[in-house]
Motif scaffolding. Structure first.
Motif, PDB file in Angstrom:
ATOM      1  N   VAL A 132      33.093  51.583  79.093  1.00  0.00           N
ATOM      2  CA  VAL A 132      31.635  51.671  79.005  1.00  0.00           C
ATOM      3  C   VAL A 132      31.255  52.486  77.777  1.00  0.00           C
ATOM      4  O   VAL A 132      31.852  53.531  77.509  1.00  0.00           O
ATOM      5  CB  VAL A 132      31.033  52.340  80.267  1.00  0.00           C
ATOM      6  N   VAL A 133      30.258  52.009  77.042  1.00  0.00           N
ATOM      7  CA  VAL A 133      29.680  52.766  75.929  1.00  0.00           C
ATOM      8  C   VAL A 133      28.222  53.075  76.278  1.00  0.00           C
ATOM      9  O   VAL A 133      27.453  52.177  76.628  1.00  0.00           O
ATOM     10  CB  VAL A 133      29.743  51.989  74.599  1.00  0.00           C
ATOM     11  N   VAL A 134      27.872  54.343  76.203  1.00  0.00           N
ATOM     12  CA  VAL A 134      26.492  54.776  76.445  1.00  0.00           C
ATOM     13  C   VAL A 134      25.866  55.131  75.104  1.00  0.00           C
ATOM     14  O   VAL A 134      26.352  56.009  74.394  1.00  0.00           O
ATOM     15  CB  VAL A 134      26.451  55.991  77.388  1.00  0.00           C
ATOM     16  N   MET A 135      24.798  54.440  74.762  1.00  0.00           N
ATOM     17  CA  MET A 135      24.055  54.710  73.532  1.00  0.00           C
ATOM     18  C   MET A 135      22.930  55.697  73.832  1.00  0.00           C
ATOM     19  O   MET A 135      21.939  55.358  74.482  1.00  0.00           O
ATOM     20  CB  MET A 135      23.455  53.420  72.971  1.00  0.00           C
ATOM     21  N   ALA A 136      23.096  56.921  73.368  1.00  0.00           N
ATOM     22  CA  ALA A 136      22.059  57.953  73.500  1.00  0.00           C
ATOM     23  C   ALA A 136      21.537  58.238  72.096  1.00  0.00           C
ATOM     24  O   ALA A 136      21.665  59.348  71.572  1.00  0.00           O
ATOM     25  CB  ALA A 136      22.631  59.203  74.144  1.00  0.00           C
ATOM     26  N   THR A 137      20.963  57.218  71.483  1.00  0.00           N
ATOM     27  CA  THR A 137      20.700  57.223  70.045  1.00  0.00           C
ATOM     28  C   THR A 137      19.241  57.476  69.673  1.00  0.00           C
ATOM     29  O   THR A 137      18.853  57.272  68.528  1.00  0.00           O
ATOM     30  CB  THR A 137      21.188  55.898  69.439  1.00  0.00           C
ATOM     31  N   GLY A 138      18.441  57.920  70.643  1.00  0.00           N
ATOM     32  CA  GLY A 138      17.117  58.421  70.303  1.00  0.00           C
ATOM     33  C   GLY A 138      16.045  57.356  70.159  1.00  0.00           C
ATOM     34  O   GLY A 138      16.203  56.204  70.566  1.00  0.00           O
ATOM     35  N   PHE A 139      14.939  57.771  69.504  1.00  0.00           N
ATOM     36  CA  PHE A 139      13.725  56.969  69.461  1.00  0.00           C
ATOM     37  C   PHE A 139      13.122  56.938  68.059  1.00  0.00           C
ATOM     38  O   PHE A 139      13.350  57.842  67.256  1.00  0.00           O
ATOM     39  CB  PHE A 139      12.678  57.550  70.421  1.00  0.00           C
ATOM     40  N   ASP A 140      12.342  55.904  67.827  1.00  0.00           N
ATOM     41  CA  ASP A 140      11.463  55.860  66.661  1.00  0.00           C
ATOM     42  C   ASP A 140      10.224  56.659  67.054  1.00  0.00           C
ATOM     43  O   ASP A 140       9.268  56.120  67.618  1.00  0.00           O
ATOM     44  CB  ASP A 140      11.125  54.415  66.316  1.00  0.00           C
ATOM     45  N   ALA A 141      10.273  57.943  66.782  1.00  0.00           N
ATOM     46  CA  ALA A 141       9.329  58.888  67.385  1.00  0.00           C
ATOM     47  C   ALA A 141       7.935  58.807  66.776  1.00  0.00           C
ATOM     48  O   ALA A 141       7.755  58.529  65.591  1.00  0.00           O
ATOM     49  CB  ALA A 141       9.861  60.314  67.233  1.00  0.00           C
ATOM     50  N   MET A 142       6.955  59.047  67.589  1.00  0.00           N
ATOM     51  CA  MET A 142       5.552  59.295  67.251  1.00  0.00           C
ATOM     52  C   MET A 142       4.821  58.073  66.692  1.00  0.00           C
ATOM     53  O   MET A 142       3.763  57.709  67.178  1.00  0.00           O
ATOM     54  CB  MET A 142       5.414  60.487  66.309  1.00  0.00           C
TER      55      MET A 142
END
Length: 559
Positions: free
Chosen positions: A397-407
């Motif tokens: 399993v690979v978990v992508m915790a790669t964030g957001f295009d914020a704001m």
């Protein structure tokens, strides 16, 4: 002015319709998270015809989508909740100092049920386009289902961290294992016990996921791009006495929240770093660490202004990491050295660093061992220095915790146009707003906690309430005066953009490649997006504008 009724007019507004036609709605709100829910409630109180359009299948916003293991708020529950209704405050009991995702979603559902909000919300639908029709003095709202409706006002309650960043990797489509994203975790949950798991990303969602799953997986490989400053949460269950004290003291607590720089009270220091002696500095930092949480950077009045003060904060935090990780070389890799503490969003942890003392956990610094791609069985990284070649890590399993295009990501995701052209084009070099609330040449369009407001540097709940109340007061004024259109004056917007940028340049914030700057999104313009002057300063500024008859805004009427 549009006649106020309790039911929408027949959906028939389209380009070329006569100017006098009544829009379908007085206001369309995009998003049913905490901002959209409260905005709906406030506009109902004004007697407005309102519709909310929500992409998810229920209310909750962030807490509807983010269900990854360990998901938890990083603001204490007593602050991260609505203050507008005392009965709501008194009837809800928080179970922990920092509430977990299921409890936060339950709270959102409780609020929606209590105020009967669901009946005005359309779920499972995205707004794809907004076009200002100047002849009609209304917005045409187009959804992904092809529906078109008209509204005098549009309020974007789309959230600051709601558009995931999904990086591409060579060979990812060949990987036969499971790929999961923290930003859209399966609602039915995932059993990771006994599996070989890799997590890519060590921001807040990555830290929380890693901490939660480490004890249950067979092996855990953490691929870290940038180490993070994480301050202990010191989370604990709340007792009946705790809850009774909170409820009794809500008036004082809420007042302190709205008067603080972070929108939650942390005893902001008014003393400069240089005014402390060495013994006082150590004592102050120990006390902040003992309290835990995001108030750490408020230890000195100039923590984000003085490089010397900030270095001392960073040194202290790194020493704490060293104490918590048994392997000295590993501890060194987990310490941030290349950006000021607080210039990236700090994390609040519940045992993150101790995870690396486990035999089943491995850290890979992708600065030293870049990810080269995927194979059918796992991830390929460059071999450690001195070995040459490549190393393949087999995982299930690979978990992508790669964030957001914020704001700006959620705003840019909608095709927004007016006679002035596309908002995406206007913002191509960075956002341009007045107070983070509106943008010139796009009348009657509001953004709750938008770019160039304090938003992500604060307790979002308090910032949400202030923005919703500001918008609601403005619309109430317009109704009373018979005005139907409002937009910022271009010179006011220019002043606010310059003020926001100039304040940011005085701080250490631009010295980090952070999502505050848009640096995590390839090709995104680099600009410090939040207002850094503190929420208390921002609120006082805005209240001055209100006293000045909404100085900087231009109002008009349908002729």
């Amino acid at each position: 002015m549009t006649t106020v009724t309790n039911q929408p007019a027949t959906a028939s507004a389209a380009a070329g319709a006569p100017e006098t036609q009544t829009p379908d709605y007085d206001a369309v709100i995009v998003g049913a998270g905490f901002s959209g829910m409260y905005q709906l409630h406030r506009l109902r109180q004004l007697g407005m015809r309102v519709r909310v359009i929500e992409a998810g299948d229920d209310v909750g916003g962030t807490w509807y989508w983010n269900r990854y293991p360990g998901a938890r708020v990083d603001i204490e529950s007593r602050h991260y909740s609505y203050s507008f209704d005392d009965e709501l405050q008194q009837e809800w009991d928080w179970s922990e100092r920092y509430a977990a995702q299921p409890e936060l979603l339950d709270y959102a559902r409780h609020v929606a049920d209590r105020f009967d909000l669901h009946r005005d919300i359309t779920f499972g639908t995205r707004v794809s386009a907004l076009d200002w029709q100047d002849r009609q003095h209304a917005w045409t709202v187009t959804t992904d289902s092809g529906e078109r409706l008209s509204s005098r006002f549009v309020i974007l309650a789309t959230g600051c961290l709601s558009v995931p960043q999904e990086p591409t990797f060579d060979g990812l489509d060949e990987f036969r294992g499971e790929v999961l994203y923290t930003s859209r975790w399966p609602h039915e949950g995932v059993d990771l016990s006994g599996k070989r798991v890799a997590v890519i990303g060590t921001g807040s969602s990555g830290l929380q996921t890693i901490t939660a799953i480490a004890p249950e997986v067979a092996s855990l490989t953490v691929l870290q791009r940038t180490p993070n400053f994480a301050i202990p949460a010191h989370n604990h269950p709340l007792t009946d006495d705790d809850r009774a004290w909170i409820k009794e003291n809500y008036p004082q607590l809420r007042g302190q929240d709205f008067e603080s720089a972070l929108d939650f009270y942390v005893d902001d220091s008014q003393v400069l770093f240089a005014e402390h002696d060495e013994a006082e500095i150590d004592a102050v930092l120990e006390e902040r660490w003992r309290r835990g949480g995001l108030g750490y950077t408020r230890a000195f009045a100039d923590s984000l202004l003085s490089a010397e003060a900030n270095a001392r904060l960073a040194d202290f935090a790194r020493a704490k990491i060293r104490e918590r990780v048994a392997d000295e070389k590993l501890a060194q890799k987990l310490m941030p050295f290349d950006y000021p503490v607080g210039a990236k969003r700090m994390c609040v942890d519940t045992g993150y660093f101790e995870v690396y003392n486990r035999d089943n956990v491995r850290l890979i610094d992708i600065g030293e061992q870049p990810i080269e791609g995927f194979t059918a069985s796992g991830i390929v990284v460059r071999a450690p220095e001195g070995r040459g070649g490549r190393e393949e890590i087999d995982v299930d399993v690979v978990v992508m915790a790669t964030g957001f295009d914020a704001m700006t990501g959620a705003v840019d995701a909608i095709d927004i146009t007016s006679d002035a052209g596309s908002l995406r084009d206007k913002w191509q070099d960075g956002p341009r707003t007045y107070l983070g609330l509106m943008t010139a040449d796009y009348p009657n369009l509001f953004t709750i906690t938008g770019p160039q407001s304090p938003s992500v540097l604060t307790n979002m709940m308090t910032s949400i309430e202030y923005h919703v109340d500001f918008i609601s007061r403005m619309l109430e004024k317009m109704t009373a005066e018979g005005t139907t259109q409002v937009a910022p004056r271009p010179e006011a917007e220019e002043h606010w953009v310059n003020l926001t940028n100039d304040l940011g340049a005085l701080t250490l914030m631009p010295k980090a490649q952070s999502w505050y700057m848009g640096a995590n999104i390839p090709g995104k313009p680099q600009a410090l997006m939040p207002f850094v002057g503190g929420s208390h300063v921002y609120i006082n500024y805005c209240e001055g504008i209100v006293v000045g008859n909404y100085h900087g805004f231009a109002f008009g009427k349908v002729s």
